[in-house]
Scaffold this active site. Sequence first.
Site, short mmCIF file in Angstrom:
data_model
loop_
_atom_site.label_atom_id
_atom_site.label_comp_id
_atom_site.label_asym_id
_atom_site.label_seq_id
_atom_site.Cartn_x
_atom_site.Cartn_y
_atom_site.Cartn_z
N ARG A 1 18.29 -6.05 32.07
CA ARG A 1 19.08 -5.26 33.04
C ARG A 1 19.73 -4.04 32.38
NH1 ARG A 1 22.73 -7.64 38.09
NH2 ARG A 1 23.40 -5.60 38.81
N ARG B 1 38.12 -18.23 47.82
CA ARG B 1 37.07 -18.58 46.85
C ARG B 1 35.66 -18.15 47.30
NH1 ARG B 1 40.33 -22.97 46.96
NH2 ARG B 1 41.68 -23.15 45.14
N GLU C 1 20.22 8.96 40.05
CA GLU C 1 19.88 7.56 39.78
C GLU C 1 18.42 7.28 40.17
OE1 GLU C 1 21.84 5.51 38.18
OE2 GLU C 1 23.90 6.22 38.51
N GLU D 1 22.79 -9.62 33.29
CA GLU D 1 22.72 -8.60 32.25
C GLU D 1 22.78 -9.18 30.84
OE1 GLU D 1 24.70 -4.96 33.29
OE2 GLU D 1 24.45 -4.16 31.27
N ASN E 1 20.93 1.20 32.29
CA ASN E 1 21.97 2.06 31.72
C ASN E 1 21.41 3.30 31.03
OD1 ASN E 1 24.05 0.45 32.58
ND2 ASN E 1 23.96 -0.86 30.77
N HIS F 1 23.45 6.39 30.61
CA HIS F 1 24.81 6.02 30.99
C HIS F 1 25.79 5.97 29.83
CE1 HIS F 1 23.13 5.37 34.89
NE2 HIS F 1 24.26 4.89 35.39
N LYS G 1 15.02 -2.01 41.10
CA LYS G 1 16.26 -2.68 40.69
C LYS G 1 16.18 -4.17 41.00
CE LYS G 1 21.20 -2.56 40.27
NZ LYS G 1 22.47 -1.90 40.53
N HIS H 1 29.61 10.64 39.33
CA HIS H 1 28.94 9.76 38.37
C HIS H 1 27.50 10.21 38.06
CE1 HIS H 1 27.60 6.13 36.40
NE2 HIS H 1 26.66 5.98 37.33
N LYS I 1 26.67 -6.80 41.53
CA LYS I 1 27.87 -6.51 40.75
C LYS I 1 28.94 -5.99 41.70
CE LYS I 1 26.15 -5.20 36.18
NZ LYS I 1 26.08 -4.09 35.22
N HIS J 1 28.83 7.94 30.80
CA HIS J 1 30.17 7.33 30.91
C HIS J 1 31.15 8.03 29.97
CE1 HIS J 1 28.40 3.30 32.50
NE2 HIS J 1 28.79 4.07 33.48
N1 LIG Z 1 27.98 -2.34 41.69
C1 LIG Z 1 27.10 -1.61 41.08
O1 LIG Z 1 26.07 -2.09 40.60
C2 LIG Z 1 27.35 -0.14 40.97
C3 LIG Z 1 26.33 0.70 40.51
C4 LIG Z 1 26.56 2.07 40.48
C5 LIG Z 1 27.77 2.58 40.90
N2 LIG Z 1 28.75 1.72 41.33
C6 LIG Z 1 30.05 2.25 41.79
O2 LIG Z 1 29.82 3.06 42.93
C7 LIG Z 1 30.88 3.99 43.05
C8 LIG Z 1 30.32 5.35 43.40
O3 LIG Z 1 29.64 5.25 44.61
P1 LIG Z 1 29.44 6.52 45.58
O4 LIG Z 1 28.89 7.64 44.79
O5 LIG Z 1 28.69 6.05 46.78
O6 LIG Z 1 30.94 6.94 45.88
P2 LIG Z 1 31.95 6.71 47.12
O7 LIG Z 1 31.84 5.38 47.71
O8 LIG Z 1 33.27 7.15 46.65
O9 LIG Z 1 31.41 7.76 48.17
C9 LIG Z 1 31.48 9.11 47.84
C10 LIG Z 1 32.14 9.93 48.95
O10 LIG Z 1 31.25 10.04 50.03
C11 LIG Z 1 31.90 9.62 51.23
N3 LIG Z 1 30.84 9.06 52.07
C12 LIG Z 1 30.26 7.85 51.97
N4 LIG Z 1 29.26 7.73 52.85
C13 LIG Z 1 29.23 8.91 53.53
C14 LIG Z 1 28.42 9.41 54.57
N5 LIG Z 1 27.39 8.70 55.06
N6 LIG Z 1 28.67 10.65 55.04
C15 LIG Z 1 29.69 11.40 54.52
N7 LIG Z 1 30.47 10.98 53.53
C16 LIG Z 1 30.24 9.75 53.04
C17 LIG Z 1 32.97 8.69 50.80
O11 LIG Z 1 34.00 8.61 51.76
C18 LIG Z 1 33.42 9.32 49.50
O12 LIG Z 1 34.32 10.33 49.76
C19 LIG Z 1 31.64 3.96 41.73
O13 LIG Z 1 32.86 3.29 41.93
C20 LIG Z 1 30.74 3.16 40.82
O14 LIG Z 1 31.46 2.42 39.84
C21 LIG Z 1 28.55 0.39 41.38
ZN LIG Z 2 24.88 4.88 37.41
#
Ligand SMILES: NC(=O)c1ccc[n+]([C@@H]2O[C@H](COP(=O)([O-])OP(=O)(O)OC[C@H]3O[C@@H](n4cnc5c(N)ncnc54)[C@H](O)[C@@H]3O)[C@@H](O)[C@H]2O)c1
Ligand SMILES: [Zn+2]
Length: 362
Positions: A241, A120, A184, A237, A245, A248, A227, A265, A142, A252
Amino acid sequence: MIVHVDLGEHGYPIYIGDGVLNDLASIIRKHCHFEKLFIITDHNVEKLHAATFVEALQAGHYTADILSVPAGENSKSLQCANGLYTKLIQGHANRQSMIIAFGGGVIGDLAGFVAATFMRGVAFAQVPTTILAQVDSSVGGKVGINHTLGKNLIGAFYQPSFVLADPVLLKTCDLRQRRAGLAEVIKYSLIRDRDLFYLLSEQMQKLISLTDSQTLEHVLAVCCQIKADIVAQDEKEQGLRAILNFGHTLGHALEAATHYEVFLHGEAVLHGMRAALHLSHLNGNLGPDTLKSALSLLEVIKPPAIPGEVKADSLWKAIQYDKKQSQKGQQWVLLQDIGEAFFTRQIPRDLVEDSIEYMLAS
Ligand SMILES: NC(=O)c1ccc[n+]([C@@H]2O[C@H](COP(=O)([O-])OP(=O)(O)OC[C@H]3O[C@@H](n4cnc5c(N)ncnc54)[C@H](O)[C@@H]3O)[C@@H](O)[C@H]2O)c1
Ligand SMILES: [Zn+2]
């Protein structure tokens, strides 16, 4: 540098700076007295940075179990979460344990979801390692995983105890990742901060190449602050918030229409922002000169072209799905000036169609 996310008793600091990872142990100690640490990471980050991370922990005589999952979006699954629950139980995790996410947005979302649900809820912290994670996914609470029927459908709002963003970790990210993360950053400037927009217009190349650590640190802090301010006003949201988007809706849709296989993304969001800027102009909110300067900043980060087989129809379908989820009709985030976003549900269909065509044609 410290940015505070002001959420009352759920508020927390984001520590930002070159080499701040070296302070990890003292930061953990400042925030909590946890008996046992569990680090969730992915195989790439583990290989590149786990040794430095463990060294930083050892400085405070902490030990930790490292739980590593395959890199990539597929790890944001219930199956993967379940594997982590098993390892936590086998490692004798309890309510006095802390989970630290060490990786990109995938790891932050997954580890946060596991932290929110295991027993929990156990204490949670984030050490993001991509630009996207440092300015976006690690801020705001999130957390979640994907369902086969849609992305991020299972999740929670779960705030960490702290976030530690060390730009040195970004040096191993590949160029494409960095550019996508900077999309972003541009978004924040467009929706909220004209000064940031001018700074990005001058310094984008240096940010892409990570050659100016002072500017990078400043930009990361400004984005986190933007942010944090938005989340502080609207944690769950209900309204404001949603301006996060910007770009987006169509971003998306583009990701969905290309089965998440063509674009990162941020790249899809870049295309989406071009369309949203165009729509803001068509709707009479954004003048031609402002449109032009906004588009020229986006030009600097060239995302892959949209494949010819992506048709307006499939994007419409994806938008309709989004719309059904909201029940009140599709909400569009538009700009009335650089740094001034607003949202509306009153957009004539033909203007949206024009914007989609514009996006597909360019
Ligand atoms: N929670 C939120 O508010 C929120 C907001 C935006 C995006 N997201 C989520 O974030 C995710 C995308 O995040 P991302 O773009 O960081 O992708 P990711 O976590 O998949 O990382 C991208 C790639 O980079 C590699 N990597 C990470 N750090 C590294 C480093 N320092 N050096 C070399 N390689 C590295 C990872 O292994 C992966 O292969 C999606 O799932 C999306 O839904 C969440
Ligand atoms: Zn985004």
